[in-house]
Design a protein around this motif. Structure first.
Motif, PDB file in Angstrom:
ATOM      1  N   ALA A  18       0.822  -1.220   0.000  1.00  0.00           N
ATOM      2  CA  ALA A  18       0.000   0.000   0.000  1.00  0.00           C
ATOM      3  C   ALA A  18       0.850   1.261   0.000  1.00  0.00           C
ATOM      4  O   ALA A  18       0.441   2.295  -0.541  1.00  0.00           O
ATOM      5  N   SER A  19       2.038   1.179   0.602  1.00  0.00           N
ATOM      6  CA  SER A  19       2.887   2.374   0.711  1.00  0.00           C
ATOM      7  C   SER A  19       3.916   2.483  -0.405  1.00  0.00           C
ATOM      8  O   SER A  19       4.705   3.431  -0.437  1.00  0.00           O
ATOM      9  N   TYR A  20       3.899   1.527  -1.351  1.00  0.00           N
ATOM     10  CA  TYR A  20       4.881   1.564  -2.440  1.00  0.00           C
ATOM     11  C   TYR A  20       4.611   2.789  -3.307  1.00  0.00           C
ATOM     12  O   TYR A  20       3.476   3.031  -3.725  1.00  0.00           O
ATOM     13  N   PRO A  21       5.634   3.612  -3.582  1.00  0.00           N
ATOM     14  CA  PRO A  21       5.423   4.856  -4.341  1.00  0.00           C
ATOM     15  C   PRO A  21       5.064   4.594  -5.803  1.00  0.00           C
ATOM     16  O   PRO A  21       5.429   3.564  -6.383  1.00  0.00           O
ATOM     17  N   GLY A  22       4.311   5.521  -6.375  1.00  0.00           N
ATOM     18  CA  GLY A  22       3.954   5.410  -7.788  1.00  0.00           C
ATOM     19  C   GLY A  22       2.717   4.578  -7.997  1.00  0.00           C
ATOM     20  O   GLY A  22       2.230   3.902  -7.090  1.00  0.00           O
ATOM     21  N   PRO A  23       2.202   4.585  -9.227  1.00  0.00           N
ATOM     22  CA  PRO A  23       0.990   3.808  -9.542  1.00  0.00           C
ATOM     23  C   PRO A  23       1.277   2.306  -9.529  1.00  0.00           C
ATOM     24  O   PRO A  23       2.388   1.869  -9.798  1.00  0.00           O
ATOM     25  N   VAL A  24       0.235   1.536  -9.212  1.00  0.00           N
ATOM     26  CA  VAL A  24       0.362   0.076  -9.168  1.00  0.00           C
ATOM     27  C   VAL A  24       0.095  -0.490 -10.560  1.00  0.00           C
ATOM     28  O   VAL A  24      -0.901  -0.163 -11.192  1.00  0.00           O
ATOM     29  N   THR A  25       0.989  -1.327 -11.039  1.00  0.00           N
ATOM     30  CA  THR A  25       0.813  -1.958 -12.356  1.00  0.00           C
ATOM     31  C   THR A  25       0.008  -3.244 -12.209  1.00  0.00           C
ATOM     32  O   THR A  25      -0.113  -3.810 -11.119  1.00  0.00           O
ATOM     33  N   ASP A  26      -0.534  -3.716 -13.327  1.00  0.00           N
ATOM     34  CA  ASP A  26      -1.265  -4.989 -13.314  1.00  0.00           C
ATOM     35  C   ASP A  26      -0.358  -6.133 -12.879  1.00  0.00           C
ATOM     36  O   ASP A  26      -0.782  -7.037 -12.138  1.00  0.00           O
ATOM     37  N   ALA A  27       0.899  -6.078 -13.336  1.00  0.00           N
ATOM     38  CA  ALA A  27       1.845  -7.147 -12.998  1.00  0.00           C
ATOM     39  C   ALA A  27       2.103  -7.184 -11.495  1.00  0.00           C
ATOM     40  O   ALA A  27       2.143  -8.264 -10.875  1.00  0.00           O
ATOM     41  N   ALA A  28       2.254  -5.993 -10.896  1.00  0.00           N
ATOM     42  CA  ALA A  28       2.510  -5.928  -9.453  1.00  0.00           C
ATOM     43  C   ALA A  28       1.302  -6.415  -8.667  1.00  0.00           C
ATOM     44  O   ALA A  28       1.440  -7.129  -7.664  1.00  0.00           O
ATOM     45  N   ALA A  29       0.089  -6.047  -9.130  1.00  0.00           N
ATOM     46  CA  ALA A  29      -1.133  -6.485  -8.457  1.00  0.00           C
ATOM     47  C   ALA A  29      -1.267  -8.001  -8.522  1.00  0.00           C
ATOM     48  O   ALA A  29      -1.614  -8.656  -7.520  1.00  0.00           O
ATOM     49  N   LYS A  30      -0.983  -8.574  -9.701  1.00  0.00           N
ATOM     50  CA  LYS A  30      -1.100 -10.039  -9.874  1.00  0.00           C
ATOM     51  C   LYS A  30      -0.065 -10.767  -9.017  1.00  0.00           C
ATOM     52  O   LYS A  30      -0.373 -11.800  -8.383  1.00  0.00           O
ATOM     53  N   GLU A  31       1.151 -10.222  -8.974  1.00  0.00           N
ATOM     54  CA  GLU A  31       2.210 -10.854  -8.193  1.00  0.00           C
ATOM     55  C   GLU A  31       1.833 -10.888  -6.709  1.00  0.00           C
ATOM     56  O   GLU A  31       2.040 -11.892  -6.024  1.00  0.00           O
ATOM     57  N   PHE A  32       1.270  -9.813  -6.217  1.00  0.00           N
ATOM     58  CA  PHE A  32       0.887  -9.759  -4.802  1.00  0.00           C
ATOM     59  C   PHE A  32      -0.254 -10.739  -4.517  1.00  0.00           C
ATOM     60  O   PHE A  32      -0.224 -11.463  -3.526  1.00  0.00           O
ATOM     61  N   LEU A  33      -1.256 -10.763  -5.406  1.00  0.00           N
ATOM     62  CA  LEU A  33      -2.409 -11.641  -5.177  1.00  0.00           C
ATOM     63  C   LEU A  33      -2.059 -13.114  -5.360  1.00  0.00           C
ATOM     64  O   LEU A  33      -2.741 -13.990  -4.826  1.00  0.00           O
ATOM     65  N   ASP A  34      -1.007 -13.390  -6.123  1.00  0.00           N
ATOM     66  CA  ASP A  34      -0.551 -14.783  -6.231  1.00  0.00           C
ATOM     67  C   ASP A  34      -0.022 -15.271  -4.881  1.00  0.00           C
ATOM     68  O   ASP A  34      -0.157 -16.462  -4.530  1.00  0.00           O
ATOM     69  N   SER A  35       0.572 -14.352  -4.119  1.00  0.00           N
ATOM     70  CA  SER A  35       1.095 -14.708  -2.796  1.00  0.00           C
ATOM     71  C   SER A  35       0.034 -14.603  -1.714  1.00  0.00           C
ATOM     72  O   SER A  35       0.000 -15.393  -0.764  1.00  0.00           O
ATOM     73  N   TYR A  36      -0.846 -13.611  -1.863  1.00  0.00           N
ATOM     74  CA  TYR A  36      -1.898 -13.371  -0.873  1.00  0.00           C
ATOM     75  C   TYR A  36      -3.236 -13.268  -1.612  1.00  0.00           C
ATOM     76  O   TYR A  36      -3.683 -12.164  -1.952  1.00  0.00           O
ATOM     77  N   PRO A  37      -3.877 -14.392  -1.898  1.00  0.00           N
ATOM     78  CA  PRO A  37      -5.128 -14.381  -2.680  1.00  0.00           C
ATOM     79  C   PRO A  37      -6.238 -13.564  -2.005  1.00  0.00           C
ATOM     80  O   PRO A  37      -6.225 -13.342  -0.791  1.00  0.00           O
ATOM     81  N   LEU A  38      -7.200 -13.160  -2.814  1.00  0.00           N
ATOM     82  CA  LEU A  38      -8.302 -12.346  -2.301  1.00  0.00           C
ATOM     83  C   LEU A  38      -9.055 -13.004  -1.141  1.00  0.00           C
ATOM     84  O   LEU A  38      -9.342 -12.335  -0.135  1.00  0.00           O
TER      85      LEU A  38
END
Length: 522
Positions: A18-38
């Motif tokens: 949440a605190s990572y600077p700049g806009p969130v990319t689709d790749a970054a969102a997918k990578e995070f959800l792969d580790s922590y699913p919805l």
């Protein structure tokens, strides 16, 4: 408990994301959800683990994810979780659920009604509307946006405003059984929906929801609540559909009574004047209302200004600005000049009698509007009676001053501070179409020298207004009988040079000058 299921681990990962600077990319969102699913993240929100910052971090993390294209594509499967989130104890979770619904509706195919179908299928509508009355303003705002997005589709409108007998209109039901603050919030939504489309406006109107407007306006003794209602009326007046609704409710008559009532607080009178001015600045209004209602509004503002006597007050400025707005359209300007006595006299007195800087500026801008500076060429000039009145009022003001002539008045105003000069440029540009004013301006050498001088103004806005004034004077001169007059040939030449030079500072070519000095000797 596995590391990825550890609440502390989830809180730390979500916080970092949440605190990572700049806009969130689709790749970054997918990578995070792969580790922590919805499902895991939603479970963490429902859990009672006392981990500091867990809920806030997960909510912030999910809000960022749902704003991405990848996150938005996952929203359909989140609706069952949203149903639980809308009634959660935590305001953070309720806000997240409202925002998820808002983004889902915004990104779903409105023609197919996929989003609306999911809302209905999961039974979310009642909970979303209940959130409009939430004690947390952030939750209420998020729910408001979700309702607005729902109303942007035909099926969504049907869900919000059911037409079948026996179906419950949850929005109206809430409005009837809630606090004044929540009713104002719901009416604010209605005002916003009016601007979406005529179809939306018709659905809101037919629902009967707006009948509460009149009830609230009639019954409230709370000045703040009344001021909020007037603010909503001002929003209604900003759109053609909203203006049409107000005119069918005899609003002008009601507002005129508010303006002329000296016992009413000045803030309420001022807001009433602004609403009337916004309505009467629309051409379509004059064919939709009785002229008597318009005259009553103008007379009410006239009486108000008569009592204020140009005191340096916000109410006086608003009254003058309102007359200027009414004068933007030809019918309004003619009524201001042809009333008995002419209401436009207040504008001219304020512009030329130096009653205070702000009052003078408001009066000058208003007089420029009445003169037609913002109107098209075909509606710039008024009928003979109005034109005669305009000329007589300005010449009378000049004769009653130490300046003795309109040209001296204009020149006096041009010598004042930059903000006042902007208003004067507009005024000259509007009036100069009249032969009498064209002669006054062109015969005053100081005025021509000033407006054609590229160095008279130093700000971008000042340069542009000065140049526009030159263009207006030149156009009027070329279209008049004076164009072949030898006395004005030099004036025409100066104007054309100024116009060709453009609005900004002319580039003057400077040659290097050799410096010759005698050699110093010891």
């Amino acid at each position: 408990m596995e590391p990825m299921d550890d609440p502390a681990s989830i809180a730390a990962a979500a916080s970092n994301f949440a605190s990572y600077p700049g806009p969130v990319t689709d790749a970054a969102a997918k990578e995070f959800l792969d580790s922590y699913p919805l499902p895991l993240l939603f479970s963490a929100l429902e859990s009672e683990y006392e981990v500091p910052g867990l809920e806030a971090s997960v909510v912030s993390c999910l809000e960022r994810i749902f704003k991405t294209s990848y996150g938005a594509s996952l929203l359909p499967q989140c609706m069952p979780y949203a149903k639980a989130g809308l009634i959660a104890n935590s305001s953070l979770t309720r806000r997240l659920a409202c925002k998820a619904v808002e983004h889902f509706l915004e990104n779903s195919d409105k023609d197919e009604g996929i989003g609306v179908h999911a809302i209905a299928e999961n039974g979310l509508l009642t909970s979303i509307i209940t959130c409009l009355a939430d004690g947390d303003d952030n939750v209420a705002k998020a729910a408001t946006e979700a309702v607005k997005n729902l109303a942007k589709s035909t099926r969504g409108l049907e869900l919000l405003f059911p037409s079948k007998e026996g179906e419950i209109m949850h929005l109206k039901q809430l409005a009837m059984n809630c606090s004044s603050l929540v009713r104002i919030r719901i009416l604010s939504i209605a005002a916003a929906l009016f601007s979406i489309s005529s179809e939306t406006a018709a659905a809101v109107y037919q629902s009967g929801l707006l009948n509460m407007f009149e009830q609230e306006l009639n019954s409230t003794s709370d000045m703040l609540a009344t001021l909020n209602l007037l603010e909503l009326l001002y929003e209604f007046a900003a759109t053609p559909n909203g203006a049409k609704y107000l005119l069918t409710k005899n609003t002008l008559h009601r507002l005129a009574a508010t303006i002329s009532n000296s016992s009413v607080d000045s803030m309420l009178r001022s807001r009433a004047m602004m609403i009337c001015a916004r309505l009467l600045s629309l051409d379509s209004v004059y064919s939709a209302v009785d002229e008597l209602d318009v005259k009553n509004v103008i007379q009410a503002i006239d009486m108000n200004l008569e009592l204020l006597k140009f005191t340096e007050s916000n109410e006086c400025e608003i009254a003058l600005n309102s007359l200027g707005q009414i004068g933007l359209v030809m019918q309004g300007a003619e009524l201001l000049l042809c009333s008995a006595p002419p209401t436009a006299r207040h504008v001219i007195d304020a512009a030329f009698s130096r009653q205070g800087r702000n009052i003078q500026m408001a009066g000058t801008h208003a007089l420029a509007d009445i003169s037609g500076v913002e109107r098209s060429q075909s509606t710039l000039l008024l009928n003979d009676q109005a034109e005669s009145c305009l000329r007589n009022l300005i010449y009378t003001a000049a004769e009653n001053s130490s300046m003795r002539s309109p040209s001296n008045l204009f020149w006096s105003l041009l010598q004042q501070e930059p903000e006042v000069r902007l208003a004067v440029y507009r005024l000259i540009a509007g009036l100069v179409t009249r032969p009498w004013c064209l002669w006054e301006v062109c015969s005053k050498q100081e005025i021509i020298n000033f407006v054609t001088n590229p160095f008279s103004e130093t700000t971008k806005e000042g340069m542009e207004f000065r140049h526009s004034c030159c263009v207006a004077i030149n156009n009027s001169l070329m279209a008049s009988d004076y164009k072949n007059d030898a006395a004005f040939s030099q004036v025409a030449e100066k104007l054309q040079v100024a116009i060709k030079s453009g609005p900004y500072l002319a580039k003057v070519r400077t040659e290097s000058t050799p410096l010759v000095i005698t050699q110093e000797r010891f």
